[in-house]
Design an enzyme around this catalytic site. Structure first.
Site, PDB file in Angstrom:
ATOM      1  N   HIS A   1      -2.946   3.025  -4.719  1.00 58.09           N
ATOM      2  CA  HIS A   1      -2.313   2.603  -3.456  1.00 58.09           C
ATOM      3  C   HIS A   1      -0.855   2.181  -3.651  1.00 58.09           C
ATOM      4  CE1 HIS A   1      -5.856   2.672  -0.751  1.00 58.09           C
ATOM      5  NE2 HIS A   1      -6.527   2.466  -1.862  1.00 58.09           N
TER       6      HIS A   1
ATOM      7  N   ASP B   1       0.869  -1.188   0.000  1.00 61.29           N
ATOM      8  CA  ASP B   1       0.000   0.000   0.000  1.00 61.29           C
ATOM      9  C   ASP B   1       0.902   1.232   0.000  1.00 61.29           C
ATOM     10  OD1 ASP B   1      -2.307   1.773   0.415  1.00 61.29           O
ATOM     11  OD2 ASP B   1      -3.334  -0.067   0.958  1.00 61.29           O
TER      12      ASP B   1
ATOM     13  N   GLU C   1      -9.939   2.279  -5.386  1.00 56.99           N
ATOM     14  CA  GLU C   1      -9.633   3.694  -5.157  1.00 56.99           C
ATOM     15  C   GLU C   1      -8.463   4.193  -6.002  1.00 56.99           C
ATOM     16  OE1 GLU C   1     -10.966   4.202  -0.529  1.00 56.99           O
ATOM     17  OE2 GLU C   1      -9.106   3.129  -0.858  1.00 56.99           O
TER      18      GLU C   1
END
Ligand code: ACM
Length: 631
Positions: free
Chosen positions: A276, A201, A352
């Site tokens: 990410h 991440d 995302e």
């Protein structure tokens, strides 16, 4: 006659008490039988088949008994002497189709405890049930007695779903190999069978990739910061040394994979791309559009979040899907990941991913034009399809968060539905396999008790709400729902003990949903059994949240008056409170109905009790805070 009546009442009472068990998840069928098995030093663990993997499971169980202070031996005995007091483990010679691949039959008599199953997984699950039937002191490393009674019973048990997962984020906080193993140990005791390992991440890349050494030389380390994640933590300073972090070597990964397999757990590794990816880009900035040198994010503010759920990234954290170098990178990573993890799925994240940097980049725009890609959703879809091809070329299946549906899903991929159930419903209707893990029931990083006593994050999720989870929505063919899982993101989870606190007991709800029959689901029964496990966790010195006991505070404002309602959902409890700041509260007022609080600077104090004993934490909430909540 009168005496006879009382005798019947007493007998009925004894039978009712005997019939109770505290097994989580609740078994499909549980029948009480006469007799008790006394587990003592005369007992042995007898394995009746020659099977090295099963032998390892049996030896691990024997180790657990030894750690609990017993002196129980392990025997491999193909032809046992039935007069021995033994825990007998055996594979069924003729398969029992009703219990499937993970079910088991367990019978406890005076002389033997017998666990039979079609597979090693079934035997393992049966052993976990047996473990839960032992006295709670067996969970303690310093169990003084070394003996325990197990009630006579006959159990037939098997899971409702094949995918029963927990996700653990080791990027936002790094957890050592031993800590990861402890987390796996606990989930195995409750019959979870998928460990979704969120390995990469923005805040750290945690898996060694030998062909891309900078991923861990640079990407695994960040400057150390305290303070609120994504809010008050300062950005790295120019030239500041990155000292916080860590990663797993490939040898360590293999060790964890083996450890999990011995506990009936398959690991699904997640490499979260194209978004990410700040840690990957700190190592290889050339894979972004700006190609600007950056550092691994220490949890400093990186995005602006808007009320409609959209966001703007302030720092680029997305791989450039128009650059062939990116696919070389993905290929290298997936080659090594596929070789390390024997499970069929690799998770590519896909969630995302911010498209703003793509939209502003001239070469991305040119690439889209050349390839007839009409918008960045289609561009994301193009990326997902390329990754799917790479993953399937390694003999693996792709799974990703539900954003991978955008712009058209790659054939062969599976979807993990997190933004509610709708992505999962859409995918299942297209015949795509789905794992349900919606924020609304399965996000165990959200707070579980009153915000006055929890480590704050932006949302909450009570134990009661997690118990309402139903993975097969109406109108969806159940055959496309592989199962479900709960997710523990660790932005505000800095230690293993706090990870346990956040995971349990909410993961009990998850596993009860995923294992036990839907029609038998019952809150009161569940919460009773959960209470028994509070003490098992105490004995094991493992944190568990008792927030479910605590008053649920509802504040209303009506015609200028602020009224407070206090409830909870645990049977046989009562709430006491004071509004004059005084303690103790148990001899103050017993809550019976909503009451008014006046403006002022005092506190509401409230706590739950049972038979004069406090349960959970005392809540202390200033009136000013109640007034805020009333708005
Ligand atoms: C997610 O929570 N971003 C999958």
């Amino acid at each position: 006659m009168r005496n006879c009546f009382f005798l019947i009442i007493i007998l009925l009472g004894v039978l009712t008490v005997k019939a109770q068990h505290n097994i989580i998840p609740a078994p499909v069928s549980f029948q009480n039988t006469n007799g008790m098995f006394m587990l003592d030093n005369q007992t042995s663990v007898d394995l009746r088949t020659n099977n090295p993997a099963l032998r390892k499971m049996a030896e691990n169980f024997q180790m657990f008994l030894k750690n609990a202070g017993t002196n129980i031996n392990f025997k491999s005995v193909p032809n046992p002497d039935r007069s021995n007091k033994a825990i007998i483990l055996d594979l069924l010679k003729t398969k029992d189709v009703t219990i499937g691949d993970e079910g088991y039959l367990l019978e406890v008599n005076e002389n033997t405890i017998e666990i039979l199953a079609n597979t090693n997984s079934g035997i393992f699950n049966g052993l976990q049930t047996l473990r839960q039937m032992l006295p709670r002191d067996f969970e303690s490393k310093d169990h003084p007695m070394g003996i325990g009674m197990v009630m006579g019973c006959k159990i037939k048990d098997y899971p409702r779903f094949g995918w029963r997962g927990l996700m653990f984020d080791v990027s936002r906080h790094f957890f050592t190999v031993d800590e990861v193993k402890s987390y796996i140990d606990k989930m195995a005791q409750y019959k979870f069978n998928v460990f979704h390992w969120h390995l990469t991440d923005d805040e750290g890349w945690r898996i060694e990739i030998k062909s891309l050494p900078k991923l861990t030389e640079i990407g695994a380390w960040r400057v150390e910061r305290y303070g609120r994640f994504g809010d008050t933590r300062p950005q790295p300073k120019e030239g500041e040394k990155a000292t916080y972090g860590g990663f797993y070597t490939q040898e360590q990964i293999k060790d964890v994979v083996k450890y999990a397999a011995e506990r009936n757990i398959t690991i699904v590794p997640e490499i979260d791309i194209p978004g990410h990816s700040m840690a990957a880009l700190a190592a290889y900035p050339e894979l972004s559009t700006l190609k600007k040198p950056t550092s691994v994010n220490p949890g400093a503010k990186f995005a602006e979040w808007f009320a409609n759920g959209t966001f703007e990234m302030l720092i680029e954290n997305t791989l450039n899907p128009s650059d062939e170098k990116v696919y070389d990178f993905v290929n290298k990573v997936m080659t090594e990941v596929a070789a390390l993890f024997p499970g069929q799925y690799i998770h590519m994240g896909g969630d995302e991913s911010y498209h703003g940097f793509w939209e502003r980049d001239a070469s991305v725009k040119e690439f889209m034009k050349k390839n007839n890609i009409k918008d960045t959703h289609e561009l994301q879809s193009y990326f997902v399809k390329r990754v799917e091809k790479i993953v399937s070329s390694k003999g693996k299946k792709l799974i990703g968060w539900d954003e991978i549906l955008e712009g058209g899903l790659a054939p062969g991929a599976a979807v993990m539905s997190w933004r509610g159930m709708k992505g999962g419903i859409e995918a299942a209707k297209m015949g795509v396999p789905v794992v349900m893990t919606p924020t609304t029931y399965a996000y165990i990083d959200y707070t579980q008790g009153d915000k006055s006593v929890e480590n704050p994050i932006y949302a909450d999720l009570s134990l009661e709400k997690t118990f309402e989870f139903e993975p097969v929505p109406e109108g969806v063919d159940a055959k496309y729902i592989l199962g479900g899982q709960a997710n523990l993101w660790t932005e505000v989870v800095p230690s293993l003990q706090f990870a346990f606190y956040m995971t349990y007991p909410r993961a009990f709800s998850t596993i009860e949903t995923l294992w036990s029959p839907k029609e038998a689901k019952n809150w009161n029964g569940f919460v009773n059994r959960t209470e028994a496990h509070f003490y098992r966790f105490d004995a094991a010195k493992t944190n568990i949240s008792r927030a479910v006991y605590e008053p649920i505070v509802k504040v209303k404002k009506d015609l200028g008056k602020i009224t407070v309602e206090l409830t909870n959902n645990v049977p046989n409890t009562e709430i006491y409170y004071s509004i004059d700041n005084t303690y103790p509260v148990n001899y103050s007022k017993k809550y019976t109905s909503a009451f008014e609080v006046q403006d002022g600077n005092l506190n509401l104090r409230a706590q739950t009790f049972r038979n004069g004993q406090s349960l959970g934490r005392e809540l202390i909430i200033p009136f000013t805070e109640l007034a805020k909540r009333a708005k």
